[in-house]
Motif scaffolding. Structure first.
Motif, PDB file in Angstrom:
ATOM      1  N   VAL B  83     -25.045  27.471-173.052  1.00 43.73           N
ATOM      2  CA  VAL B  83     -23.694  26.935-172.886  1.00 43.73           C
ATOM      3  C   VAL B  83     -22.704  28.064-172.601  1.00 43.73           C
ATOM      4  O   VAL B  83     -21.893  27.981-171.673  1.00 43.73           O
ATOM      5  CB  VAL B  83     -23.254  26.158-174.153  1.00 43.73           C
ATOM      6  CG1 VAL B  83     -21.786  25.767-174.069  1.00 43.73           C
ATOM      7  CG2 VAL B  83     -24.113  24.927-174.347  1.00 43.73           C
ATOM      8  N   ALA B  86     -23.112  29.293-169.125  1.00 40.58           N
ATOM      9  CA  ALA B  86     -22.585  28.341-168.143  1.00 40.58           C
ATOM     10  C   ALA B  86     -21.058  28.397-168.111  1.00 40.58           C
ATOM     11  O   ALA B  86     -20.446  28.332-167.040  1.00 40.58           O
ATOM     12  CB  ALA B  86     -23.055  26.925-168.475  1.00 40.58           C
ATOM     13  N   LEU B  87     -20.454  28.560-169.270  1.00 39.64           N
ATOM     14  CA  LEU B  87     -18.993  28.657-169.336  1.00 39.64           C
ATOM     15  C   LEU B  87     -18.511  29.938-168.654  1.00 39.64           C
ATOM     16  O   LEU B  87     -17.461  29.971-168.023  1.00 39.64           O
ATOM     17  CB  LEU B  87     -18.518  28.619-170.793  1.00 39.64           C
ATOM     18  CG  LEU B  87     -18.651  27.268-171.503  1.00 39.64           C
ATOM     19  CD1 LEU B  87     -18.381  27.422-172.997  1.00 39.64           C
ATOM     20  CD2 LEU B  87     -17.700  26.231-170.903  1.00 39.64           C
ATOM     21  N   LYS B  90     -18.540  29.478-164.962  1.00 41.69           N
ATOM     22  CA  LYS B  90     -17.388  28.699-164.513  1.00 41.69           C
ATOM     23  C   LYS B  90     -16.086  29.476-164.678  1.00 41.69           C
ATOM     24  O   LYS B  90     -15.014  28.932-164.485  1.00 41.69           O
ATOM     25  CB  LYS B  90     -17.301  27.397-165.316  1.00 41.69           C
ATOM     26  CG  LYS B  90     -18.306  26.325-164.893  1.00 41.69           C
ATOM     27  CD  LYS B  90     -18.148  25.107-165.775  1.00 41.69           C
ATOM     28  CE  LYS B  90     -18.750  23.861-165.176  1.00 41.69           C
ATOM     29  NZ  LYS B  90     -17.845  23.075-164.340  1.00 41.69           N
ATOM     30  N   LEU B 127     -15.076  18.255-169.337  1.00 40.05           N
ATOM     31  CA  LEU B 127     -16.189  19.186-169.301  1.00 40.05           C
ATOM     32  C   LEU B 127     -17.272  18.621-170.201  1.00 40.05           C
ATOM     33  O   LEU B 127     -16.977  18.137-171.285  1.00 40.05           O
ATOM     34  CB  LEU B 127     -15.699  20.533-169.857  1.00 40.05           C
ATOM     35  CG  LEU B 127     -16.561  21.762-169.657  1.00 40.05           C
ATOM     36  CD1 LEU B 127     -16.869  21.956-168.186  1.00 40.05           C
ATOM     37  CD2 LEU B 127     -15.823  22.975-170.187  1.00 40.05           C
ATOM     38  N   ASN B 131     -23.830  18.665-168.898  1.00 39.73           N
ATOM     39  CA  ASN B 131     -23.806  19.286-167.575  1.00 39.73           C
ATOM     40  C   ASN B 131     -24.024  20.788-167.679  1.00 39.73           C
ATOM     41  O   ASN B 131     -24.629  21.407-166.818  1.00 39.73           O
ATOM     42  CB  ASN B 131     -22.468  19.027-166.889  1.00 39.73           C
ATOM     43  CG  ASN B 131     -22.299  17.579-166.520  1.00 39.73           C
ATOM     44  OD1 ASN B 131     -23.251  16.802-166.663  1.00 39.73           O
ATOM     45  ND2 ASN B 131     -21.133  17.204-166.079  1.00 39.73           N
ATOM     46  N   LEU B 132     -23.501  21.364-168.744  1.00 37.52           N
ATOM     47  CA  LEU B 132     -23.636  22.806-168.906  1.00 37.52           C
ATOM     48  C   LEU B 132     -25.060  23.194-169.283  1.00 37.52           C
ATOM     49  O   LEU B 132     -25.624  24.118-168.732  1.00 37.52           O
ATOM     50  CB  LEU B 132     -22.681  23.312-169.997  1.00 37.52           C
ATOM     51  CG  LEU B 132     -21.194  23.198-169.683  1.00 37.52           C
ATOM     52  CD1 LEU B 132     -20.389  23.674-170.872  1.00 37.52           C
ATOM     53  CD2 LEU B 132     -20.818  24.003-168.455  1.00 37.52           C
ATOM     54  N   THR B 133     -25.615  22.454-170.225  1.00 39.46           N
ATOM     55  CA  THR B 133     -26.955  22.832-170.671  1.00 39.46           C
ATOM     56  C   THR B 133     -27.995  22.513-169.619  1.00 39.46           C
ATOM     57  O   THR B 133     -29.048  23.099-169.600  1.00 39.46           O
ATOM     58  CB  THR B 133     -27.337  22.116-171.985  1.00 39.46           C
ATOM     59  OG1 THR B 133     -27.128  20.731-171.808  1.00 39.46           O
ATOM     60  CG2 THR B 133     -26.512  22.611-173.141  1.00 39.46           C
ATOM     61  N   MET B 135     -27.604  22.937-166.409  1.00 38.36           N
ATOM     62  CA  MET B 135     -27.408  23.699-165.177  1.00 38.36           C
ATOM     63  C   MET B 135     -28.621  24.508-164.761  1.00 38.36           C
ATOM     64  O   MET B 135     -28.854  24.737-163.593  1.00 38.36           O
ATOM     65  CB  MET B 135     -26.221  24.651-165.331  1.00 38.36           C
ATOM     66  CG  MET B 135     -24.923  24.063-164.825  1.00 38.36           C
ATOM     67  SD  MET B 135     -23.525  25.093-165.255  1.00 38.36           S
ATOM     68  CE  MET B 135     -23.624  26.347-163.993  1.00 38.36           C
TER      69      MET B 135
END
Lengths: 179, 138
Positions: B83, B86-87, B90, B127, B131-133, B135
């Protein structure tokens, strides 16, 4: 803001898609789970979890792969994770519950015999070790091709063929002269 | 054997599957569960962003999430780093190597804007954790 709107649309779509998935596959997934765990309430819980997982993984679904294969892979993996988990080891394995449908008209001996044969076969299949049981189930109950089976259980085609052959031998031994 | 196995479907439906059904009630239950999952995940993500208003290591974030009663990363600390990564991708987080070779994470101004949006407007779906995990999954 764009991202936000995109996600709203996304969410509605995802919910519809999951709903559709449950309508087409819900019952079959429940059966599939039961074929692994042999317990009604565990199978129901696992079925719920499988669809929640599908929702979470929807973005990994590739259009070119068959929806059914994708769902089955998730379901089977989830189920096997469950069987491996520590929780399972603490719970006493359950016996196969074969619901005996009462013989409707007594006296129709033919149907009684058939019914006994049905039950015998089901019990023998459910008693097989998991990796034999699953190929028998997927091949004969789900009527999947060898190739599909190989893809949903993540084993190569020859392994599937070998297991299927061996499983049938085991069933034959189990059911003795009844073949 | 082959002949008998061809009847397996019928036999199973008549016997061990006869007690199993998947109804509208089951579907609704699953929809509810999904909704709850989405809400929980949003809450978790909100907590992560809030914690990173101040620079912290991943380990600190994990510890403080735990003390907030969030157990999602308890057995899967790797998921938290997924996570965070991914953050970072972004540009919501900036990452810095600390002198003792630990990685420090902190919210960027872009990240603070997203946090504000999540907090004040109660906007849903800004958010999403899933979706983040997801990716980096194939």
């Amino acid at each position: 803001m764009e991202e936000y709107i995109e996600n709203i649309v996304d969410t509605a779509d995802k919910n519809n898609l999951i709903d559709e998935m449950m309508r087409s596959f819900g019952e079959e997934i429940l059966y599939l789970m039961y074929s692994y765990v042999k317990d009604k309430s565990i199978a129901e819980d696992l079925t719920q979890e499988v669809f929640v997982k599908c929702y979470q993984k929807l973005h990994t679904y590739k259009q070119h792969s068959k929806m059914k294969t994708w769902v089955w892979r998730i379901a089977i993996n989830h189920c096997k994770d469950y069987l491996k988990s520590w929780y399972k080891r603490k719970v006493i394995p359950s016996e196969v519950e074969v619901a005996l449908t009462p013989a409707r008209e007594s006296g129709v001996e033919d149907s009684v015999v058939r019914q006994e044969e049905d039950e015998e076969l089901v019990i023998a299949v459910m008693d097989l070790p998991i990796h034999y049981r699953e190929v028998i189930y997927l091949f004969y109950f789900e009527e999947m091709s060898i190739k599909e089976i190989s893809s949903v259980i993540d084993q190569n085609i020859n392994t599937v063929k070998t297991r299927l052959k061996r499983a049938k031998q085991l069933l034959k031994e189990q059911l003795g002269g009844m073949i | 054997m082959e002949e008998r196995l061809k009847n397996l479907k019928k036999s199973m439906k008549k016997t061990c599957f006869s007690q199993l059904e998947f109804t509208e009630a089951n579907r609704n239950q699953i929809h509810k569960k999904i909704e709850k999952e989405v809400e929980d995940d949003e809450m978790i993500l909100l907590a992560v962003l809030q914690l990173l208003l101040e620079e912290k290591t991943g380990h600190d974030v994990a510890k403080q999430l735990r003390s907030r009663g969030i157990l999602k990363f308890e057995d899967e600390e790797g998921l938290l780093y997924t996570v965070l990564h991914a953050l970072e991708q972004k540009s919501y987080l900036i990452v810095r190597w600390h002198s003792d070779y630990s990685k420090m994470y902190k919210l960027t101004s872009k990240g603070r804007k997203v946090l504000k949006k999540m907090e004040t407007k109660r906007v849903r779906g800004v958010l999403k954790l899933s979706n983040l995990t997801g990716m980096y999954e194939s």
